[in-house]
Design a protein around this motif. Structure first.
Motif, mmCIF file in Angstrom:
data_model
loop_
_atom_site.group_PDB
_atom_site.id
_atom_site.type_symbol
_atom_site.label_atom_id
_atom_site.label_comp_id
_atom_site.label_asym_id
_atom_site.label_seq_id
_atom_site.Cartn_x
_atom_site.Cartn_y
_atom_site.Cartn_z
ATOM 1 N N HIS A 29 4.826 -2.712 2.940
ATOM 2 C CA HIS A 29 4.750 -3.806 3.907
ATOM 3 C C HIS A 29 5.953 -4.722 3.704
ATOM 4 O O HIS A 29 6.136 -5.298 2.643
ATOM 5 C CB HIS A 29 3.455 -4.599 3.725
ATOM 6 N N THR A 30 6.732 -4.850 4.764
ATOM 7 C CA THR A 30 7.952 -5.639 4.622
ATOM 8 C C THR A 30 7.727 -7.119 4.920
ATOM 9 O O THR A 30 8.539 -7.949 4.566
ATOM 10 C CB THR A 30 9.049 -5.116 5.567
ATOM 11 N N GLN A 50 10.336 -11.728 5.839
ATOM 12 C CA GLN A 50 10.451 -10.451 6.548
ATOM 13 C C GLN A 50 11.680 -9.739 6.013
ATOM 14 O O GLN A 50 12.815 -10.124 6.304
ATOM 15 C CB GLN A 50 10.561 -10.666 8.049
ATOM 16 N N SER A 94 0.067 -9.464 4.050
ATOM 17 C CA SER A 94 1.249 -8.647 4.302
ATOM 18 C C SER A 94 1.002 -7.744 5.503
ATOM 19 O O SER A 94 -0.144 -7.491 5.878
ATOM 20 C CB SER A 94 1.626 -7.821 3.068
ATOM 21 N N SER A 95 2.088 -7.302 6.099
ATOM 22 C CA SER A 95 1.972 -6.416 7.255
ATOM 23 C C SER A 95 3.198 -5.528 7.322
ATOM 24 O O SER A 95 4.220 -5.794 6.688
ATOM 25 C CB SER A 95 1.830 -7.213 8.555
ATOM 26 N N ARG A 96 3.082 -4.500 8.117
ATOM 27 C CA ARG A 96 4.239 -3.646 8.369
ATOM 28 C C ARG A 96 5.190 -4.351 9.305
ATOM 29 O O ARG A 96 4.803 -5.273 10.025
ATOM 30 C CB ARG A 96 3.789 -2.323 8.997
ATOM 31 N N GLN A 99 4.349 -5.544 12.987
ATOM 32 C CA GLN A 99 2.891 -5.479 13.173
ATOM 33 C C GLN A 99 2.226 -6.716 12.604
ATOM 34 O O GLN A 99 1.244 -6.627 11.859
ATOM 35 C CB GLN A 99 2.329 -4.214 12.532
ATOM 36 N N SER A 100 2.749 -7.872 12.966
ATOM 37 C CA SER A 100 2.193 -9.119 12.438
ATOM 38 C C SER A 100 0.753 -9.325 12.868
ATOM 39 O O SER A 100 0.022 -10.084 12.244
ATOM 40 C CB SER A 100 3.036 -10.303 12.894
ATOM 41 N N GLN A 103 -2.430 -8.144 9.876
ATOM 42 C CA GLN A 103 -2.121 -8.617 8.543
ATOM 43 C C GLN A 103 -3.284 -8.302 7.607
ATOM 44 O O GLN A 103 -4.440 -8.481 7.970
ATOM 45 C CB GLN A 103 -1.851 -10.120 8.562
ATOM 46 N N TYR A 104 -2.951 -7.880 6.435
ATOM 47 C CA TYR A 104 -3.948 -7.602 5.416
ATOM 48 C C TYR A 104 -3.897 -8.745 4.406
ATOM 49 O O TYR A 104 -2.845 -9.030 3.835
ATOM 50 C CB TYR A 104 -3.657 -6.269 4.724
#
Lengths: 114, 111
Positions: A29-30, A50, A94-96, A99-100, A103-104
């Motif tokens: 996840h960036t 990011q 965090s997210s990819r 893909q905001s 979010q996890y």
């Protein structure tokens, strides 16, 4: 793989002391976000990382708050000279890339300033 | 200023009841609306809505978006005690990756 982890889970500190909160995002996840949630309130955005871009610090409430993200992975949120109004749950997510919306979130750190 | 408003702030029901949670928003450059369930500390993702009138459904939960009237509802049918949580609504604007959260609705389901 493992989810987002945060440490410590609880932190009690005296007014005026500095604290460091840690977030370990999901591998790959960036994007990494810090939020604050005061009692009975929604999530307040603090800062966003990011990739290698300059972080968006627009949500930091004062210059006592700072955050860094080393090596594009682990992040540390630092609060200097803590005040009682800093007491809250600090959540990291965090997210990819791009893909905001998905979010996890980590389990959070509950900070209590006495 | 962009904002998200949720209502009611809290709700107490008995198992088996159906509840409707509301989320209204004022956001420039709207991209999507999100619902999360927060039981203890970490919110978990429920739905993402981007188009008006298309219902998203997952088990007893469903949600729909009205982009003309700028609101969304989250329905929970046949509620169970495990549905007790804070339900957060957030909007994801186009021009930023920052989600804007509402204050949440605290749902308590009693047996």
């Amino acid at each position: 793989g493992a989810g987002v982890s945060q440490s410590p889970s609880n932190k009690v500190t005296e007014k005026g002391k500095d604290v460091e909160l840690r977030c370990d995002p999901i591998s790959g996840h960036t994007a990494l976000y810090w939020y604050r949630q005061s009692l009975g309130q929604g999530l307040e955005f603090l800062i966003y990382f990011q990739g290698n871009s300059a972080p968006d610090k627009s949500g930091l409430p004062s210059d006592r708050f700072s955050a860094e993200r080393t090596g594009g992975s682990v992040s540390t949120l630092t609060i200097q000279r803590t005040q009682q109004e800093d007491s809250a749950v600090y959540l990291c997510a965090s997210s990819r890339l791009g893909q905001s919306y998905e979010q996890y979130f980590g389990p959070g750190t509950r900070l209590t300033v006495t | 200023e962009d904002k998200v408003v949720q209502s009611p702030l809290s709700l107490v029901v008995h198992e088996g009841d159906t509840v409707t949670l509301n989320c209204s928003y004022e956001v420039t450059n709207f991209r999507s609306l999100l619902w999360y369930k927060q039981e203890k500390k970490a919110p978990t993702f429920l739905f993402m809505l981007t188009s008006s009138g298309i219902e998203k459904k997952s088990g007893r939960l469903s949600s729909i978006l009205d982009k003309k009237e700028l609101f969304s509802i989250l329905n929970i049918t046949a509620t169970q005690t495990g549905d007790s949580a804070v339900y957060l609504c957030a909007v994801d604007p186009y021009n930023t990756d920052k989600l804007i959260f509402g204050t949440g609705t605290r749902l308590q389901v009693f047996p």
